[in-house]
Design a protein around this motif. Structure first.
Motif, mmCIF file in Angstrom:
data_model
loop_
_atom_site.group_PDB
_atom_site.id
_atom_site.type_symbol
_atom_site.label_atom_id
_atom_site.label_comp_id
_atom_site.label_asym_id
_atom_site.label_seq_id
_atom_site.Cartn_x
_atom_site.Cartn_y
_atom_site.Cartn_z
ATOM 1 N N ALA A 30 -26.990 -50.331 -5.597
ATOM 2 C CA ALA A 30 -25.934 -50.096 -5.744
ATOM 3 C C ALA A 30 -25.590 -51.058 -5.215
ATOM 4 C CB ALA A 30 -24.996 -48.865 -5.771
ATOM 5 N N ASN A 31 -24.096 -51.561 -5.764
ATOM 6 C CA ASN A 31 -23.486 -53.076 -4.750
ATOM 7 C C ASN A 31 -22.447 -52.409 -4.130
ATOM 8 O OD1 ASN A 31 -22.014 -55.300 -4.540
ATOM 9 N ND2 ASN A 31 -22.727 -56.278 -6.559
ATOM 10 N N LEU A 32 -21.810 -52.282 -3.386
ATOM 11 C CA LEU A 32 -20.843 -52.115 -2.559
ATOM 12 C C LEU A 32 -20.515 -53.253 -1.597
ATOM 13 C CD1 LEU A 32 -22.969 -49.256 -1.570
ATOM 14 C CD2 LEU A 32 -20.850 -48.570 -2.140
ATOM 15 N N THR A 33 -20.946 -54.068 -2.372
ATOM 16 C CA THR A 33 -19.527 -55.612 -1.634
ATOM 17 C C THR A 33 -18.035 -54.882 -1.173
ATOM 18 O OG1 THR A 33 -21.626 -56.783 -2.482
ATOM 19 C CG2 THR A 33 -18.956 -57.921 -2.264
ATOM 20 N N LEU A 64 -18.918 -33.180 -8.678
ATOM 21 C CA LEU A 64 -20.041 -33.297 -8.415
ATOM 22 C C LEU A 64 -20.826 -32.656 -9.701
ATOM 23 C CD1 LEU A 64 -19.098 -30.543 -5.552
ATOM 24 C CD2 LEU A 64 -20.347 -32.972 -5.171
ATOM 25 N N LYS A 65 -22.357 -32.993 -9.824
ATOM 26 C CA LYS A 65 -22.877 -33.002 -11.049
ATOM 27 C C LYS A 65 -22.534 -34.271 -11.910
ATOM 28 C CE LYS A 65 -24.462 -28.357 -10.167
ATOM 29 N NZ LYS A 65 -24.702 -26.958 -10.558
ATOM 30 N N THR A 66 -22.048 -35.356 -11.645
ATOM 31 C CA THR A 66 -21.112 -36.060 -12.887
ATOM 32 C C THR A 66 -22.055 -36.992 -12.844
ATOM 33 O OG1 THR A 66 -18.843 -34.947 -12.442
ATOM 34 C CG2 THR A 66 -19.249 -37.379 -13.490
ATOM 35 N N GLY A 67 -21.932 -37.649 -14.157
ATOM 36 C CA GLY A 67 -23.221 -38.864 -14.313
ATOM 37 C C GLY A 67 -22.622 -39.849 -14.434
ATOM 38 N N PHE A 68 -22.421 -41.664 -13.829
ATOM 39 C CA PHE A 68 -22.028 -42.770 -13.918
ATOM 40 C C PHE A 68 -23.558 -43.329 -14.148
ATOM 41 C CE2 PHE A 68 -19.516 -40.121 -11.456
ATOM 42 C CZ PHE A 68 -17.720 -40.378 -12.326
ATOM 43 N N ARG A 69 -23.827 -43.383 -15.482
ATOM 44 C CA ARG A 69 -25.025 -44.183 -15.861
ATOM 45 C C ARG A 69 -24.824 -45.641 -16.211
ATOM 46 N NH1 ARG A 69 -29.034 -42.270 -19.959
ATOM 47 N NH2 ARG A 69 -29.683 -41.138 -18.884
ATOM 48 N N ASP A 70 -24.833 -47.031 -15.198
ATOM 49 C CA ASP A 70 -24.458 -47.767 -15.677
ATOM 50 C C ASP A 70 -23.395 -48.474 -15.623
ATOM 51 O OD1 ASP A 70 -27.121 -48.833 -16.012
ATOM 52 O OD2 ASP A 70 -27.249 -48.070 -18.031
ATOM 53 N N CYS A 71 -21.985 -47.868 -15.019
ATOM 54 C CA CYS A 71 -20.904 -48.024 -14.946
ATOM 55 C C CYS A 71 -20.364 -49.121 -14.135
ATOM 56 C CB CYS A 71 -20.063 -46.546 -14.603
ATOM 57 S SG CYS A 71 -20.341 -44.525 -16.473
ATOM 58 N N ARG A 122 -23.933 -38.803 5.837
ATOM 59 C CA ARG A 122 -24.829 -38.769 5.978
ATOM 60 C C ARG A 122 -27.036 -38.227 5.009
ATOM 61 N NH1 ARG A 122 -20.336 -35.313 8.979
ATOM 62 N NH2 ARG A 122 -21.449 -36.078 11.370
ATOM 63 N N TRP A 123 -27.712 -37.639 5.619
ATOM 64 C CA TRP A 123 -28.522 -38.296 4.775
ATOM 65 C C TRP A 123 -28.386 -38.485 3.456
ATOM 66 C CZ3 TRP A 123 -32.350 -33.826 5.847
ATOM 67 C CH2 TRP A 123 -31.965 -33.024 7.202
ATOM 68 N N SER A 124 -28.393 -39.983 3.539
ATOM 69 C CA SER A 124 -28.318 -41.079 1.570
ATOM 70 C C SER A 124 -29.474 -41.980 1.614
ATOM 71 C CB SER A 124 -26.908 -41.266 2.090
ATOM 72 O OG SER A 124 -26.228 -40.020 2.167
ATOM 73 N N VAL A 125 -29.645 -42.341 0.838
ATOM 74 C CA VAL A 125 -30.356 -43.185 0.189
ATOM 75 C C VAL A 125 -29.260 -44.617 -0.086
ATOM 76 C CG1 VAL A 125 -32.339 -44.400 -1.018
ATOM 77 C CG2 VAL A 125 -31.934 -41.666 -0.073
ATOM 78 N N MET A 126 -29.592 -45.747 0.438
ATOM 79 C CA MET A 126 -28.766 -46.977 0.242
ATOM 80 C C MET A 126 -30.083 -48.066 0.160
ATOM 81 S SD MET A 126 -24.931 -46.921 2.317
ATOM 82 C CE MET A 126 -24.008 -46.565 2.023
ATOM 83 N N GLN A 127 -31.346 -48.096 -0.062
ATOM 84 C CA GLN A 127 -31.909 -48.552 -0.550
ATOM 85 C C GLN A 127 -32.115 -50.290 -1.438
ATOM 86 O OE1 GLN A 127 -36.320 -46.964 -0.765
ATOM 87 N NE2 GLN A 127 -35.676 -46.421 -2.640
ATOM 88 N N LYS A 136 -24.972 -35.325 -3.215
ATOM 89 C CA LYS A 136 -26.203 -35.310 -3.976
ATOM 90 C C LYS A 136 -25.524 -36.369 -5.488
ATOM 91 C CE LYS A 136 -27.945 -31.176 -2.808
ATOM 92 N NZ LYS A 136 -28.376 -29.745 -2.598
ATOM 93 N N LEU A 137 -24.827 -37.109 -4.978
ATOM 94 C CA LEU A 137 -23.756 -37.738 -6.564
ATOM 95 C C LEU A 137 -25.166 -39.160 -6.768
ATOM 96 C CD1 LEU A 137 -21.684 -37.217 -8.552
ATOM 97 C CD2 LEU A 137 -21.077 -39.213 -7.193
ATOM 98 N N ASP A 138 -25.557 -39.325 -8.167
ATOM 99 C CA ASP A 138 -26.433 -40.282 -7.695
ATOM 100 C C ASP A 138 -25.861 -41.824 -8.979
ATOM 101 O OD1 ASP A 138 -28.756 -42.114 -8.881
ATOM 102 O OD2 ASP A 138 -29.594 -40.643 -10.832
ATOM 103 N N LEU A 139 -25.500 -42.022 -7.714
ATOM 104 C CA LEU A 139 -24.957 -43.515 -7.837
ATOM 105 C C LEU A 139 -26.392 -45.142 -8.355
ATOM 106 C CD1 LEU A 139 -21.754 -41.970 -5.647
ATOM 107 C CD2 LEU A 139 -22.244 -43.127 -8.550
ATOM 108 N N ARG A 140 -27.375 -44.997 -8.443
ATOM 109 C CA ARG A 140 -28.084 -45.765 -8.258
ATOM 110 C C ARG A 140 -27.347 -47.053 -9.129
ATOM 111 N NH1 ARG A 140 -33.514 -42.573 -10.172
ATOM 112 N NH2 ARG A 140 -32.169 -41.156 -11.391
ATOM 113 N N GLU A 141 -28.008 -48.118 -8.580
ATOM 114 C CA GLU A 141 -26.693 -49.487 -9.548
ATOM 115 C C GLU A 141 -25.862 -49.357 -10.296
ATOM 116 O OE1 GLU A 141 -29.684 -51.280 -9.637
ATOM 117 O OE2 GLU A 141 -31.615 -50.245 -8.774
ATOM 118 N N VAL A 142 -24.927 -48.595 -9.640
ATOM 119 C CA VAL A 142 -23.918 -48.756 -9.927
ATOM 120 C C VAL A 142 -23.527 -50.242 -9.292
ATOM 121 C CG1 VAL A 142 -21.101 -47.839 -9.556
ATOM 122 C CG2 VAL A 142 -23.012 -45.810 -10.463
ATOM 123 N N ASP A 143 -22.089 -50.817 -9.684
ATOM 124 C CA ASP A 143 -21.151 -51.648 -9.479
ATOM 125 C C ASP A 143 -19.921 -50.904 -8.404
ATOM 126 O OD1 ASP A 143 -19.680 -53.781 -9.202
ATOM 127 O OD2 ASP A 143 -19.506 -54.783 -10.300
#
Length: 351
Positions: free
Chosen positions: A99-102, A52-59, A112-117, A73-80
């Motif tokens: 994100a890539n969830l292949t 929680l409150k950990t950042g994973f930018r471009d990881c 729940r209450w999450s975004v995967m656009q 509430k974790l930000d995993l945008r664009e994460v592979d």
């Protein structure tokens, strides 16, 4: 870099930048406040870790193990996250945009209450998942498996769902707008209060399904099978239903206004108080159907078959009935053409 070195760096408020931590065991570790910028965590074990409150930018987290991890509430945008194991993770208000969830493993997980656009969920395993308020706008669901999933308030827009597996899944108050569901089997499923406007449902199988209060506005559902379906209060306004089958279906108070029902089959269906106002019912079969209080105002009933149908108090105002078959139809208190209504409909104000 070792596990202890990673924890020491986080404790010292240092940014972990551009490192390779592939395969590292960080299970159960407290990574609160950690900053991972451009780090390769492929195959790392983060199961049960506090992130929680950990950042994973471009990881890169391909194959990472996050089983049982709290991702609230974790930000995993664009994460592979290709092939990541997320089974049993807490996914609440989590942002997976882009994100890539292949081939990600999400079976039995609550989303729940999450975004995967714009996320890529190609061949993702979501079997028996619990989905609530999940945004999948512009997501790639090719080959994703949602079989036996419980889905409520999910939003999917303009997606190709022809290869997505929804076998045994249930839908409630969800949006599947302008989606491609051709030849999709939704047999016996709960599809309650689903917005499926402008979807392509040609040759889809809804037999025995509960589609109560669902909205199929302007959808293309030619040859779709609704045999035995429960479609009470369903909306089929301006829907193309050529040769669709509703035999034995419960369509009480459903709305088929301005729909194209050419060659459709409603044999034995319950259509009490249903509206077919302005519908094209050319060659449509209503044999043995219960049409009590149904409204066919301005409908085209050319070559339609009402053999043995119950038409108690049905409204046939302004209908076209060339070569319509009425043999043995029960038309007690049938409401025919209404001249006063016609006068009102054609009235124009004086010049």
């Amino acid at each position: 870099m070792t596990r202890d070195e990673v924890l020491a760096a986080i404790a010292a408020n240092k940014t972990l930048d551009g490192l390779s931590l592939a395969g590292l065991d960080l299970s159960g570790a407290d990574l609160t406040g950690g900053r991972f910028w451009g780090v390769d965590l492929s195959g790392a074990d983060l199961s049960g870790a506090n992130i929680l409150k950990t950042g994973f930018r471009d990881c890169r987290l391909a194959g990472v193990r996050l089983a049982g991890t709290d991702l609230t509430k974790l930000d995993l945008r664009e994460v592979d996250l290709t092939g990541a194991d997320l089974r049993g993770a807490t996914i609440f208000m989590t942002n997976f945009s882009g994100a890539n969830l292949t081939e990600a493993k999400l079976s039995g997980t609550a989303l729940r209450w999450s975004v995967m656009q714009r996320a890529k969920l190609t061949r993702a395993d979501c079997r028996e998942a619990t989905v609530e308020k999940l945004l999948l706008q512009d997501a790639d669901l090719t080959g994703a498996d949602f079989s036996k999933a419980s889905i409520s308030r999910m939003v999917v827009l303009k997606a190709d769902l022809t290869s997505t597996d929804f076998t045994g899944a249930s839908f409630f108050k969800s949006v599947l707008r302008q989606c491609d569901l051709r030849e999709k089997s939704l047999r016996g499923q709960r599809w309650h209060t689903v917005l499926a406007d402008e979807c392509d449902l040609r040759d889809a199988d809804f037999s025995g399904a509960d589609i109560t209060m669902s909205n199929f506005l302007k959808a293309r559902a030619d040859r779709a099978n609704f045999t035995g379906a429960v479609a009470q209060h369903a909306l089929f306004k301006e829907t193309s239903l050529q040769k669709a089958v509703f035999a034995g279906a419960d369509c009480r108070q459903a709305f088929f206004g301005q729909a194209d029902l050419t060659g459709a089959d409603f044999t034995g269906a319950s259509l009490g108080a249903a509206s077919f106002a302005g519908a094209l019912c050319r060659g449509t079969r209503f044999g043995g159907a219960d049409l009590g209080y149904a409204d066919f105002s301005q409908a085209n009933l050319t070559f339609a078959n009402f053999a043995g149908a119950r038409l108690y108090m049905a409204k046939l105002h302004g209908v076209l009935t060339d070569n319509t078959y009425w043999e043995d139809a029960r038309d007690t208190r049938l409401r025919g053409h209404d001249k006063d209504l016609e006068e009102a409909e054609t009235w124009t104000p004086p010049a």
